[in-house]
Design a protein around this motif. Structure first.
Motif, short mmCIF file in Angstrom:
data_model
loop_
_atom_site.label_atom_id
_atom_site.label_comp_id
_atom_site.label_asym_id
_atom_site.label_seq_id
_atom_site.Cartn_x
_atom_site.Cartn_y
_atom_site.Cartn_z
N LEU A 57 0.82 -1.22 0.00
CA LEU A 57 0.00 0.00 0.00
C LEU A 57 0.85 1.27 0.00
O LEU A 57 0.54 2.25 -0.66
CB LEU A 57 -0.95 -0.01 1.21
CG LEU A 57 -1.85 1.21 1.41
CD1 LEU A 57 -2.68 1.49 0.17
CD2 LEU A 57 -2.78 0.99 2.63
N ARG A 58 1.98 1.25 0.72
CA ARG A 58 2.79 2.47 0.78
C ARG A 58 3.41 2.80 -0.59
O ARG A 58 3.66 3.96 -0.90
CB ARG A 58 3.86 2.40 1.87
CG ARG A 58 4.89 1.31 1.71
CD ARG A 58 5.89 1.25 2.86
NE ARG A 58 5.31 0.74 4.10
CZ ARG A 58 6.04 0.32 5.15
NH1 ARG A 58 7.35 0.35 5.08
NH2 ARG A 58 5.46 -0.13 6.23
N PHE A 59 3.64 1.76 -1.42
CA PHE A 59 4.18 2.01 -2.76
C PHE A 59 3.09 2.57 -3.67
O PHE A 59 3.36 3.43 -4.51
CB PHE A 59 4.77 0.72 -3.34
CG PHE A 59 6.04 0.31 -2.63
CD1 PHE A 59 7.28 0.71 -3.11
CD2 PHE A 59 6.00 -0.46 -1.47
CE1 PHE A 59 8.46 0.37 -2.45
CE2 PHE A 59 7.17 -0.82 -0.80
CZ PHE A 59 8.40 -0.40 -1.28
N LEU A 60 1.86 2.08 -3.51
CA LEU A 60 0.74 2.64 -4.27
C LEU A 60 0.55 4.12 -3.92
O LEU A 60 0.35 4.95 -4.79
CB LEU A 60 -0.54 1.84 -3.99
CG LEU A 60 -0.68 0.52 -4.77
CD1 LEU A 60 -1.68 -0.41 -4.10
CD2 LEU A 60 -1.09 0.79 -6.23
N ARG A 61 0.60 4.41 -2.63
CA ARG A 61 0.43 5.81 -2.20
C ARG A 61 1.53 6.69 -2.75
O ARG A 61 1.28 7.84 -3.15
CB ARG A 61 0.40 5.88 -0.67
CG ARG A 61 -0.93 5.42 -0.10
CD ARG A 61 -0.90 5.31 1.41
NE ARG A 61 -2.24 5.08 1.93
CZ ARG A 61 -2.49 4.52 3.11
NH1 ARG A 61 -1.50 4.13 3.90
NH2 ARG A 61 -3.75 4.35 3.51
N ALA A 62 2.77 6.16 -2.76
CA ALA A 62 3.90 6.97 -3.24
C ALA A 62 3.79 7.25 -4.74
O ALA A 62 4.42 8.18 -5.24
CB ALA A 62 5.21 6.26 -2.93
N ARG A 63 3.00 6.46 -5.46
CA ARG A 63 2.85 6.65 -6.91
C ARG A 63 1.39 6.89 -7.30
O ARG A 63 0.96 6.54 -8.39
CB ARG A 63 3.42 5.43 -7.67
CG ARG A 63 4.95 5.30 -7.61
CD ARG A 63 5.65 6.48 -8.26
NE ARG A 63 7.11 6.40 -8.17
CZ ARG A 63 7.85 7.04 -7.27
NH1 ARG A 63 7.27 7.77 -6.34
NH2 ARG A 63 9.17 6.96 -7.28
#
Length: 334
Positions: A57-63
């Protein structure tokens, strides 16, 4: 919305901000995460050591929930760790090199966030004692700090601000910043870490830091370039972007001067200044299989056997040898 527990603890404002700015939709969070996870088989060359929902989820948020971009970042994250194994070998707050960097205030982390809820990281460049800290250890300490901070979901959504104060940073210190290590830092922070950087602010930079900046510009994405602000000694332009009530007095803010040990104490516990005994809380992202919001305790802390001075001497000798193999210092180009 079976998956909204992934947003547990977030304020309604932050959930709304994630929807508006990041295209985050609680109803399809699980599908989004699964679609990124399904791409892992396309990169058998990379060891994805952690693939739980909260982590992806943190990678989705970062992109901004662009799945291909989020996956590319996830792959880069683990690839960077695979290509730079020595950097992550003992990736914990009580690793001697990381510990020294933290104790010397690399990075500083302000307790309060700015008016946009972003966490403010500080680097006082002149405090870099090159006989004590290698650039790599400072980079490791920054990456570890971000690793710990990014566990906070609010920060995954609101992001970070970095202020670098170059006052009294000597030409000699600057000459240690070779293109290869600067590139390593940019790859680690810009291309391989799941954080949103709202701005990188240079303050009081001398001409040779400006020269360095022009040389590293080609490694920066347009998006990053637009977020780098060179304020010189004009604190008013800094205050237009970060309110003075969020800043310590070194940056013309209303808060007291920054105490260099603040963040080190947070990461290392109350006994952080004891140089000989490593009995501290540690965090090792590479061995954490599931999201853990609290820092994990080392099972059996082992005291250092040799006296610190011998260890220090050995490391200094080692570091000097390492430095000389590097590419020519940038500033020799002038």
């Amino acid at each position: 919305a079976e998956m909204t527990h992934l947003q547990a603890g977030l304020s309604p404002e932050t959930i709304e901000k994630a929807r508006l700015e990041l295209n985050e939709n609680p109803d399809i969070l699980h599908q989004d995460i699964q679609q990124v996870r399904d791409m892992i088989i396309t990169r058998p060359d990379i060891g994805f050591l952690r693939t739980d929902d909260a982590f992806i989820l943190r990678f989705l948020r970062a992109r901004k929930f662009h799945q291909t971009e989020a996956f590319r970042l996830l792959a880069q994250y683990f690839q960077y760790r695979q290509l730079n194994l020595d950097m992550f070998k003992n990736f914990k707050a009580d690793d001697p090199g990381i510990k020294r960097a933290l104790t010397d205030g690399f990075p500083g982390v302000l307790e309060n966030r700015d008016h946009c809820g972003r966490k403010i990281l500080l680097l006082f460049a002149a405090n870099w004692d090159q006989s004590r800290n290698s650039f790599i250890d400072i980079l490791r300490a920054i990456l570890l700090s971000l690793e710990v901070l990014i566990e906070d979901q609010e920060l995954q959504i609101n992001g970070f601000i970095l202020i670098i104060d170059w006052s009294n940073f000597s030409f000699k210190q600057a000459s240690k910043l070779t293109p290869s290590i600067l590139k390593l830092a940019i790859e680690g922070l810009q291309d391989s870490f799941p954080a949103r950087f709202g701005g990188v602010h240079f303050v009081n930079q001398p001409w040779y830091i400006h020269a360095l900046y022009t040389l590293i510009k080609p490694f920066l994405k347009d998006k990053t370039r637009k977020r780098i602000f060179l304020h010189g000694n004009n604190l008013n332009s800094l205050h237009q972007l970060i309110h003075p009530e969020c800043l310590p007095s070194e940056f013309g803010g209303t808060l007291p001067p920054y105490d260099m040990g603040t963040w080190a104490r947070t990461l290392l516990g109350p006994d952080y200044s004891d140089e000989n005994e490593y009995t501290h809380t540690s965090y090792n992202a590479m061995h954490v299989k599931h999201a853990s919001s609290n820092l994990e305790r080392e099972a059996s802390p082992k005291p250092m056997k040799r006296s610190q001075s011998v260890v220090e001497a050995g490391m200094l000798k080692h570091e000097d040898q390492g430095e000389s193999e590097n590419t020519q210092p940038l500033l020799a180009l002038d």
